[in-house]
Structure formats: C-alpha cells, structure tokens
Design an enzyme around this catalytic site. Structure first.
Site, PDB file in Angstrom:
ATOM      1  N   ILE A  40       1.353   7.504  -6.526  1.00  0.00           N
ATOM      2  CA  ILE A  40       2.704   6.970  -6.707  1.00  0.00           C
ATOM      3  C   ILE A  40       2.914   5.737  -5.831  1.00  0.00           C
ATOM      4  O   ILE A  40       2.475   5.692  -4.682  1.00  0.00           O
ATOM      5  CB  ILE A  40       3.753   8.071  -6.435  1.00  0.00           C
ATOM      6  CG1 ILE A  40       5.082   7.713  -7.043  1.00  0.00           C
ATOM      7  CG2 ILE A  40       3.867   8.411  -4.982  1.00  0.00           C
ATOM      8  CD1 ILE A  40       5.912   8.928  -7.405  1.00  0.00           C
ATOM      9  N   VAL A  45      -0.623   5.006   1.689  1.00  0.00           N
ATOM     10  CA  VAL A  45      -2.032   5.017   1.277  1.00  0.00           C
ATOM     11  C   VAL A  45      -2.199   4.279  -0.051  1.00  0.00           C
ATOM     12  O   VAL A  45      -3.148   3.511  -0.234  1.00  0.00           O
ATOM     13  CB  VAL A  45      -2.593   6.457   1.210  1.00  0.00           C
ATOM     14  CG1 VAL A  45      -4.052   6.454   0.758  1.00  0.00           C
ATOM     15  CG2 VAL A  45      -2.482   7.136   2.571  1.00  0.00           C
ATOM     16  N   CYS A  46      -1.257   4.477  -0.967  1.00  0.00           N
ATOM     17  CA  CYS A  46      -1.320   3.778  -2.260  1.00  0.00           C
ATOM     18  C   CYS A  46      -1.205   2.267  -2.062  1.00  0.00           C
ATOM     19  O   CYS A  46      -1.895   1.486  -2.720  1.00  0.00           O
ATOM     20  CB  CYS A  46      -0.227   4.288  -3.194  1.00  0.00           C
ATOM     21  SG  CYS A  46      -0.406   6.039  -3.602  1.00  0.00           S
ATOM     22  N   THR A  47      -0.343   1.867  -1.141  1.00  0.00           N
ATOM     23  CA  THR A  47      -0.192   0.446  -0.808  1.00  0.00           C
ATOM     24  C   THR A  47      -1.523  -0.126  -0.319  1.00  0.00           C
ATOM     25  O   THR A  47      -1.972  -1.173  -0.798  1.00  0.00           O
ATOM     26  CB  THR A  47       0.912   0.271   0.254  1.00  0.00           C
ATOM     27  OG1 THR A  47       2.162   0.653  -0.332  1.00  0.00           O
ATOM     28  CG2 THR A  47       0.993  -1.159   0.757  1.00  0.00           C
ATOM     29  N   MET A  50      -4.094  -0.457  -3.239  1.00  0.00           N
ATOM     30  CA  MET A  50      -3.889  -1.599  -4.140  1.00  0.00           C
ATOM     31  C   MET A  50      -4.174  -2.914  -3.420  1.00  0.00           C
ATOM     32  O   MET A  50      -4.738  -3.840  -4.008  1.00  0.00           O
ATOM     33  CB  MET A  50      -2.471  -1.584  -4.712  1.00  0.00           C
ATOM     34  CG  MET A  50      -2.203  -0.411  -5.648  1.00  0.00           C
ATOM     35  SD  MET A  50      -3.367  -0.255  -7.040  1.00  0.00           S
ATOM     36  CE  MET A  50      -4.434   1.084  -6.479  1.00  0.00           C
TER      37      MET A  50
END
EC number: 1.11.1.15
Length: 154
Positions: A40, A45-47, A50
C-alpha cells in the site's frame, strides 16, 4: 494463495498507471518486465521500494527491463504519491478495480488484508515467469538481488 510458478505464461493485464496511461504486459514483448508489488502506498517501506526502482531506472534500461511498481491503490492515489516521491521514469500501475485481480492472477493477493503481498516477479522476453520472490510485508526487497538476477539471465 500460492505465487505463480516459474516457467508459466505470465497473465496479460491492462492497468492505469500514475500518469493515467493504460499499461499492458503485451506492450513489452521482447523486454523483461519486473512487477515490483508493494502492499500500500504512503507507507515507509513501500516508499523506499518505489524510490529504489526510480533510482535504478538506468540500470533496468541497460538490462532490457521495464520496472513496474504495482499495488491495489486507486490510480489517483498512485498519481499523487508518485508526484510527491518525484517518480518520473517508473510507471506505478493501479490494480484497484477489479480489486486485486492482477495480484490474484499472479498468486500474491492477501485476502485477509485486501491487498497484495510484497513481491518481485520477473517476466522474461518471451512472457514467461522467470523469478518470483515474496517478502515479509515489513522487509524492503534487495534491489541489488533483483538486478543480479536480471543480469545473470541477460
């Protein structure tokens, strides 16, 4: 749900990305494609995941690979997030509707959480699954491992 098996045909898909463009797997025949799934947007961590795709965009190009940053977030969310993160080269497709269909097709949808698992899936130039790795949701995938796998199979 079991992740898609290596050697199988990658399911085609069409999804809108952060630039409001329709992205289809079939557009990339003759290239490798990295489906870099994050659970999400707007999370640390997703940041980082990407940003690592964007930082390594030239490396991916040198390896004849198109990196795609997938999640089940809606397209306007991916657009705002990409703008904030200054993602200019990497496409961030939305698997929002039908909700998680692409993640389900690849065997990485988490029904209990309503989002994809964190995973990297490499599709070879012929459209076959070459490599799959699912990560704990709190673990940042090692981009160097991904680049190594891509360069070993160039």
């Amino acid at each position: 749900m079991t992740p898609i098996s290596i050697g199988t045909d990658a399911p085609d898909f069409t999804a809108k990305d952060n630039n409001k463009q329709n992205i289809s797997l079939s557009d990339y025949k003759g290239k490798k494609v990295l489906l870099s799934w994050h659970p999400i947007a707007w999370t640390p961590v997703c940041t980082d995941q990407m940003r690592s795709l964007e930082t390594n965009f030239q490396n991916f190009q040198g390896l004849n690979t198109v990196p795609l940053g997938f999640s089940v977030d809606p397209q306007p969310c991916k657009e705002a997030w990409a703008t904030l993160l200054q993602i200019k080269n990497v496409s961030l497709p939305s698997d929002f509707w039908p909700h998680g269909k692409i993640a389900r097709d690849y065997g990485i949808f988490d029904d209990t959480k309503g989002m994809s698992k964190r995973a990297n899936i490499i599709i070879n130039e012929s459209g076959k699954i070459q490599w799959v790795k699912v990560y704990p949701s709190e673990q940042l995938p090692d981009i160097n491992e991904v680049l190594q796998i891509l360069s070993n199979n160039s």
